[in-house]
Design a protein around this motif. Sequence first.
Motif, PDB file in Angstrom:
ATOM      1  N   HIS A   1     -29.189  61.848  45.305  1.00  0.00           N
ATOM      2  CA  HIS A   1     -29.473  63.005  46.156  1.00  0.00           C
ATOM      3  C   HIS A   1     -28.230  63.824  46.433  1.00  0.00           C
ATOM      4  CE1 HIS A   1     -33.638  62.237  47.068  1.00  0.00           C
ATOM      5  NE2 HIS A   1     -33.351  60.967  47.301  1.00  0.00           N
ATOM      6  N   GLN A   2     -27.073  63.178  46.414  1.00  0.00           N
ATOM      7  CA  GLN A   2     -25.851  63.886  46.708  1.00  0.00           C
ATOM      8  C   GLN A   2     -25.601  65.003  45.702  1.00  0.00           C
ATOM      9  OE1 GLN A   2     -24.586  63.250  49.597  1.00  0.00           O
ATOM     10  NE2 GLN A   2     -25.963  61.500  49.839  1.00  0.00           N
ATOM     11  N   SER A   3     -26.079  64.839  44.473  1.00  0.00           N
ATOM     12  CA  SER A   3     -25.847  65.848  43.454  1.00  0.00           C
ATOM     13  C   SER A   3     -26.954  66.914  43.438  1.00  0.00           C
ATOM     14  CB  SER A   3     -25.741  65.191  42.077  1.00  0.00           C
ATOM     15  OG  SER A   3     -26.970  64.551  41.763  1.00  0.00           O
ATOM     16  N   LEU A   4     -28.058  66.680  44.146  1.00  0.00           N
ATOM     17  CA  LEU A   4     -29.155  67.645  44.150  1.00  0.00           C
ATOM     18  C   LEU A   4     -28.874  68.756  45.158  1.00  0.00           C
ATOM     19  CD1 LEU A   4     -32.194  65.193  44.156  1.00  0.00           C
ATOM     20  CD2 LEU A   4     -31.194  66.369  42.203  1.00  0.00           C
ATOM     21  N   ASN A   5     -29.277  69.984  44.802  1.00  0.00           N
ATOM     22  CA  ASN A   5     -29.101  71.073  45.753  1.00  0.00           C
ATOM     23  C   ASN A   5     -30.184  70.998  46.819  1.00  0.00           C
ATOM     24  OD1 ASN A   5     -31.329  72.009  44.414  1.00  0.00           O
ATOM     25  ND2 ASN A   5     -30.397  73.890  43.676  1.00  0.00           N
ATOM     26  N   GLY A   6     -30.060  71.801  47.868  1.00  0.00           N
ATOM     27  CA  GLY A   6     -30.942  71.735  49.027  1.00  0.00           C
ATOM     28  C   GLY A   6     -32.424  71.727  48.728  1.00  0.00           C
ATOM     29  N   THR A   7     -32.919  72.747  48.057  1.00  0.00           N
ATOM     30  CA  THR A   7     -34.365  72.840  47.861  1.00  0.00           C
ATOM     31  C   THR A   7     -34.907  71.723  46.985  1.00  0.00           C
ATOM     32  OG1 THR A   7     -34.047  74.411  46.056  1.00  0.00           O
ATOM     33  CG2 THR A   7     -34.482  75.325  48.235  1.00  0.00           C
ATOM     34  N   THR A   8     -34.122  71.283  45.996  1.00  0.00           N
ATOM     35  CA  THR A   8     -34.565  70.181  45.141  1.00  0.00           C
ATOM     36  C   THR A   8     -34.665  68.908  45.966  1.00  0.00           C
ATOM     37  OG1 THR A   8     -33.468  71.214  43.266  1.00  0.00           O
ATOM     38  CG2 THR A   8     -34.055  68.895  43.036  1.00  0.00           C
ATOM     39  N   ARG A   9     -33.691  68.695  46.820  1.00  0.00           N
ATOM     40  CA  ARG A   9     -33.703  67.525  47.703  1.00  0.00           C
ATOM     41  C   ARG A   9     -34.859  67.594  48.679  1.00  0.00           C
ATOM     42  NH1 ARG A   9     -29.659  65.711  51.731  1.00  0.00           N
ATOM     43  NH2 ARG A   9     -30.399  63.601  51.725  1.00  0.00           N
ATOM     44  N   TRP A  10     -35.097  68.783  49.247  1.00  0.00           N
ATOM     45  CA  TRP A  10     -36.180  68.935  50.215  1.00  0.00           C
ATOM     46  C   TRP A  10     -37.524  68.622  49.571  1.00  0.00           C
ATOM     47  CZ3 TRP A  10     -34.670  74.556  51.925  1.00  0.00           C
ATOM     48  CH2 TRP A  10     -33.409  74.537  52.533  1.00  0.00           C
ATOM     49  N   ALA A  11     -37.656  68.961  48.300  1.00  0.00           N
ATOM     50  CA  ALA A  11     -38.923  68.761  47.603  1.00  0.00           C
ATOM     51  C   ALA A  11     -39.216  67.286  47.337  1.00  0.00           C
ATOM     52  CB  ALA A  11     -38.923  69.533  46.287  1.00  0.00           C
ATOM     53  N   THR A  12     -38.209  66.429  47.398  1.00  0.00           N
ATOM     54  CA  THR A  12     -38.432  65.015  47.096  1.00  0.00           C
ATOM     55  C   THR A  12     -39.078  64.262  48.254  1.00  0.00           C
ATOM     56  OG1 THR A  12     -36.201  64.383  47.767  1.00  0.00           O
ATOM     57  CG2 THR A  12     -36.554  64.909  45.420  1.00  0.00           C
ATOM     58  N   SER A  13     -38.798  64.680  49.506  1.00  0.00           N
ATOM     59  CA  SER A  13     -39.439  64.017  50.641  1.00  0.00           C
ATOM     60  C   SER A  13     -39.221  64.814  51.916  1.00  0.00           C
ATOM     61  CB  SER A  13     -38.899  62.603  50.842  1.00  0.00           C
ATOM     62  OG  SER A  13     -37.597  62.641  51.387  1.00  0.00           O
ATOM     63  N   LEU A  14     -40.135  64.616  52.843  1.00  0.00           N
ATOM     64  CA  LEU A  14     -40.011  65.258  54.151  1.00  0.00           C
ATOM     65  C   LEU A  14     -38.761  64.763  54.865  1.00  0.00           C
ATOM     66  CD1 LEU A  14     -41.112  67.041  56.441  1.00  0.00           C
ATOM     67  CD2 LEU A  14     -42.472  65.078  57.193  1.00  0.00           C
ATOM     68  N   GLU A  15     -38.456  63.492  54.728  1.00  0.00           N
ATOM     69  CA  GLU A  15     -37.267  62.938  55.373  1.00  0.00           C
ATOM     70  C   GLU A  15     -35.998  63.653  54.896  1.00  0.00           C
ATOM     71  OE1 GLU A  15     -40.463  59.941  55.648  1.00  0.00           O
ATOM     72  OE2 GLU A  15     -39.667  61.075  53.978  1.00  0.00           O
ATOM     73  N   ASN A  16     -35.913  63.914  53.588  1.00  0.00           N
ATOM     74  CA  ASN A  16     -34.741  64.618  53.052  1.00  0.00           C
ATOM     75  C   ASN A  16     -34.651  66.032  53.614  1.00  0.00           C
ATOM     76  OD1 ASN A  16     -33.923  62.436  51.539  1.00  0.00           O
ATOM     77  ND2 ASN A  16     -34.980  63.112  49.689  1.00  0.00           N
ATOM     78  N   LEU A  17     -35.775  66.686  53.729  1.00  0.00           N
ATOM     79  CA  LEU A  17     -35.792  68.030  54.315  1.00  0.00           C
ATOM     80  C   LEU A  17     -35.299  67.978  55.754  1.00  0.00           C
ATOM     81  CD1 LEU A  17     -37.365  71.089  53.997  1.00  0.00           C
ATOM     82  CD2 LEU A  17     -38.608  69.957  55.822  1.00  0.00           C
TER      83      LEU A  17
END
Length: 152
Positions: A29-45
């Motif tokens: 996740h550290q390498s993913l940008n914001g929106t990509t990370r947000w799309a993986t889970s609500l917790e990440n958002l």
Amino acid sequence: MFTRAVSRLSRKRPPSEINDSDSKPSSSHQSLNGTTRWATSLENLLEDPEGVKRFRMQAKANEIYMTFLSSKASFQVNVEGQSRLDESILEKPHPLMFQRLQDQIFSLMKYDSYSRFLKSEVFLKLKQTEEQEENIPDAQTVAKRASRIYNT
């Protein structure tokens, strides 16, 4: 209720509990940008302050539109036809999305509702009550005067 849910879900979790859809550790996740990370889970958002800000803006914009501006709104406000917004505006919310309507509603209130309020029975009774209370001496002042009279 929403704020409680956000704070509960946005608490920091151990990295081992944060997984994307491929079950990769959170280090990916550290390498993913914001929106990509947000799309993986609500917790990440909810762990990303920018994600929370955008998520809340979307939710609040939708709430405002559905409550006051939609043709099916439960508390529909009276705005001119050309000022009406299409539901498509909710796709890209931004802080000034309702500004034109807000200005129009403020103007209606200032030149219509406010002047009617100043003439209303509710306002006039409140004003009369306040004026009467100003003319009544303070209870403590009366008591002090009485004590001076009876103590001399």
